[in-house]
Design a protein around this motif. Sequence first.
Motif, mmCIF file in Angstrom:
data_model
loop_
_atom_site.group_PDB
_atom_site.id
_atom_site.type_symbol
_atom_site.label_atom_id
_atom_site.label_comp_id
_atom_site.label_asym_id
_atom_site.label_seq_id
_atom_site.Cartn_x
_atom_site.Cartn_y
_atom_site.Cartn_z
ATOM 1 N N VAL A 31 0.866 -1.180 0.000
ATOM 2 C CA VAL A 31 0.000 0.000 0.000
ATOM 3 C C VAL A 31 0.902 1.230 0.000
ATOM 4 O O VAL A 31 1.830 1.314 0.810
ATOM 5 N N GLN A 32 0.646 2.148 -0.913
ATOM 6 C CA GLN A 32 1.420 3.393 -0.937
ATOM 7 C C GLN A 32 0.623 4.445 -0.173
ATOM 8 O O GLN A 32 -0.496 4.780 -0.544
ATOM 9 N N CYS A 33 1.198 4.903 0.914
ATOM 10 C CA CYS A 33 0.433 5.743 1.816
ATOM 11 C C CYS A 33 1.032 7.149 1.911
ATOM 12 O O CYS A 33 2.221 7.296 2.199
ATOM 13 N N GLY A 34 0.227 8.153 1.677
ATOM 14 C CA GLY A 34 0.676 9.547 1.797
ATOM 15 C C GLY A 34 0.551 9.992 3.244
ATOM 16 O O GLY A 34 -0.524 9.902 3.830
ATOM 17 N N VAL A 35 1.666 10.433 3.826
ATOM 18 C CA VAL A 35 1.678 10.835 5.235
ATOM 19 C C VAL A 35 2.286 12.229 5.383
ATOM 20 O O VAL A 35 2.735 12.831 4.407
ATOM 21 N N ASN A 36 2.329 12.676 6.614
ATOM 22 C CA ASN A 36 2.942 13.944 6.955
ATOM 23 C C ASN A 36 4.446 13.883 6.742
ATOM 24 O O ASN A 36 5.034 12.813 6.830
ATOM 25 N N LEU A 78 4.318 14.052 2.524
ATOM 26 C CA LEU A 78 3.702 15.113 1.713
ATOM 27 C C LEU A 78 3.454 16.365 2.550
ATOM 28 O O LEU A 78 2.973 16.266 3.682
ATOM 29 N N THR A 79 3.736 17.530 1.970
ATOM 30 C CA THR A 79 3.378 18.776 2.642
ATOM 31 C C THR A 79 1.868 18.983 2.487
ATOM 32 O O THR A 79 1.221 18.299 1.690
ATOM 33 N N SER A 80 1.347 19.968 3.220
ATOM 34 C CA SER A 80 -0.095 20.220 3.134
ATOM 35 C C SER A 80 -0.497 20.546 1.698
ATOM 36 O O SER A 80 -1.574 20.179 1.246
ATOM 37 N N GLN A 81 0.392 21.224 0.970
ATOM 38 C CA GLN A 81 0.038 21.644 -0.381
ATOM 39 C C GLN A 81 0.139 20.514 -1.406
ATOM 40 O O GLN A 81 -0.619 20.494 -2.378
ATOM 41 N N GLN A 82 1.046 19.583 -1.183
ATOM 42 C CA GLN A 82 1.234 18.498 -2.159
ATOM 43 C C GLN A 82 0.202 17.390 -2.024
ATOM 44 O O GLN A 82 -0.021 16.614 -2.951
ATOM 45 N N GLY A 90 -2.837 9.481 -8.258
ATOM 46 C CA GLY A 90 -2.587 8.047 -8.101
ATOM 47 C C GLY A 90 -1.201 7.748 -7.546
ATOM 48 O O GLY A 90 -0.805 6.591 -7.431
ATOM 49 N N GLU A 91 -0.465 8.790 -7.182
ATOM 50 C CA GLU A 91 0.869 8.584 -6.597
ATOM 51 C C GLU A 91 0.747 7.832 -5.264
ATOM 52 O O GLU A 91 1.629 7.062 -4.902
ATOM 53 N N VAL A 92 -0.331 8.076 -4.535
ATOM 54 C CA VAL A 92 -0.578 7.319 -3.296
ATOM 55 C C VAL A 92 -1.973 6.682 -3.353
ATOM 56 O O VAL A 92 -2.856 7.163 -4.066
ATOM 57 N N ASP A 93 -2.139 5.587 -2.605
ATOM 58 C CA ASP A 93 -3.427 4.871 -2.570
ATOM 59 C C ASP A 93 -4.338 5.434 -1.480
ATOM 60 O O ASP A 93 -5.567 5.322 -1.569
ATOM 61 N N ILE A 94 -3.719 5.940 -0.437
ATOM 62 C CA ILE A 94 -4.462 6.517 0.685
ATOM 63 C C ILE A 94 -3.734 7.788 1.106
ATOM 64 O O ILE A 94 -2.494 7.830 1.057
ATOM 65 N N LEU A 95 -4.501 8.753 1.567
ATOM 66 C CA LEU A 95 -3.893 9.910 2.204
ATOM 67 C C LEU A 95 -4.249 9.811 3.680
ATOM 68 O O LEU A 95 -5.421 9.892 4.041
ATOM 69 N N ALA A 96 -3.238 9.558 4.518
ATOM 70 C CA ALA A 96 -3.485 9.491 5.971
ATOM 71 C C ALA A 96 -2.541 10.504 6.597
ATOM 72 O O ALA A 96 -1.431 10.180 7.013
ATOM 73 N N ARG A 97 -2.957 11.745 6.590
ATOM 74 C CA ARG A 97 -2.040 12.837 6.931
ATOM 75 C C ARG A 97 -2.786 13.966 7.621
ATOM 76 O O ARG A 97 -3.079 14.962 7.030
#
Length: 332
Positions: A31-36, A78-82, A90-97
Motif C-alpha cells: 500500500v502506498q500511503c501519503g503521510v505527513n 507530503l506537505t499540506s500543499q502536495q 494516483g501517486e498514493v493509494d491513501i492519504l493518511a495525513r
Amino acid sequence: MGKGLALALALVAVPAAAQSTLDAVRSKGFVQCGVNTGLAGFSLPDSKGIWRGIDVDLCRAVAAAVLGDAGKVRFTPLTSQQRFTALQSGEVDILARNTTWTLTRDTSLGLNFAGVNYYDGQGFMVHRKLNVKSAKELDGATVCVQPGTTNELNLADYFRANGMKFRPVVIEKLEEVLNAYFVGRCAAFTTDHSGLVALRGSRVPKPEDHVVLPEIISKEPLGPAVRHGDDRWFDVVKWSLFAMIEAEELGLSSKNIEEQAKGAGPSLQRFVGASGELGKMLGLDNRWAFNIVKQVGNYGESFDANLKPLGFERGLNRLWTQGGLIYAPPIR
Ligand SMILES: N[C@@H](CCC(=O)N[C@@H](CS)C(=O)NCC(=O)O)C(=O)O
C-alpha cells in the motif's frame, strides 16, 4: 443506443474496473500511503527510520487487511500543499495525513473521507515573553501558517469575525514555517491543536518559552481519504479504521486477540472471521480484522503508543461508550 456505441462504452468500462485500487495494491504487493513530512504522534520516522504514528498505523491496518501483512506499506511524505494532488494523480493509494474532512475536499477536490481517526480543533501558540493570554489579544499580530490548510482559511475567518487585523506569514515547509516562528518573524503560529501539542513536545527547543492559547477556533475532524469513484477501496479503508475502533470496544487487543478468538460470543466470532463472510464481502480474507488487531492493535493501543507519550488526553477521542465521539457502525 446503437450496437457500436454500447460496445465502445463496454470497452471503456473494462479498464476502469480492472484498475480498482484494491486490485492494483494486490498486484504490486504493498500500500502506498501519503503521510505527513514529520509530525510526532501522527507520522514520523523513529531513530531506526521506522514510521510511527496513528496515521501510519491506519496505513498498516489497511495493509494487514488486504495483504495479511502490516509491514507491506510504503510511505510518501507530503506537505499540506502536495497532498491532494498526490492522491488525485494516483501517486498514493491513501492519504493518511492529519487531513480535515470538509465539504470542499469531499466534493470538488474529489476525495472520499473514510472516517475520523482524531477529532481536533485549531489553536494558536505564542511566544511566552509577549505575555498574551488569549487569541483575542492578537489584533495586529503577525501569524505563521502553512498554505493549503484549513488553518489558513480559519485564521482569516476568526480575525474577521472578531473585527481584528493580522499579517499572515505563509510558508509551505513545516521546518521553515517553524523556524520563522522561532526566530520571531511571527508572534503566533497556528495549526490544529494536536499539531501544536505534538510540535511543542517534540520540535520546540525550549517548550517553556511558548504558550498554547486556550481558544479552539474550529472543528478539525482528521481522517484518512481516498479518491472518488472507487467504492471497493473506499469500503476497505473505511472498515479497516472501524475494525480498530470496534476492537477497542470489544476489548480485543494485539496482546489478547489470539486467546480471545477462541471465545464463543457471536460478535467476536464474526469479527475474527470464525463465522460469517464479512471479509469476503469486502473482497478480503475473512481474517482481515483479526490481522489488523493482531499486527497493529486497536484504536486505543495506537493512541496510547503514539499520542499519550506526548501528553495527549483522549478527550473527544474516547470511545462513544466512554463519553467520546469515536464510534464504529456494526461490523455485521
Ligand atoms: N488539518 C489541517 C492542517 C494540517 C497540517 O498540515 N498541519 C501542519 C502543521 S502541524 C502539518 O501537519 N505540517 C506538516 C507538513 O507540512 O508535513 C488540514 O487538513 O488542512
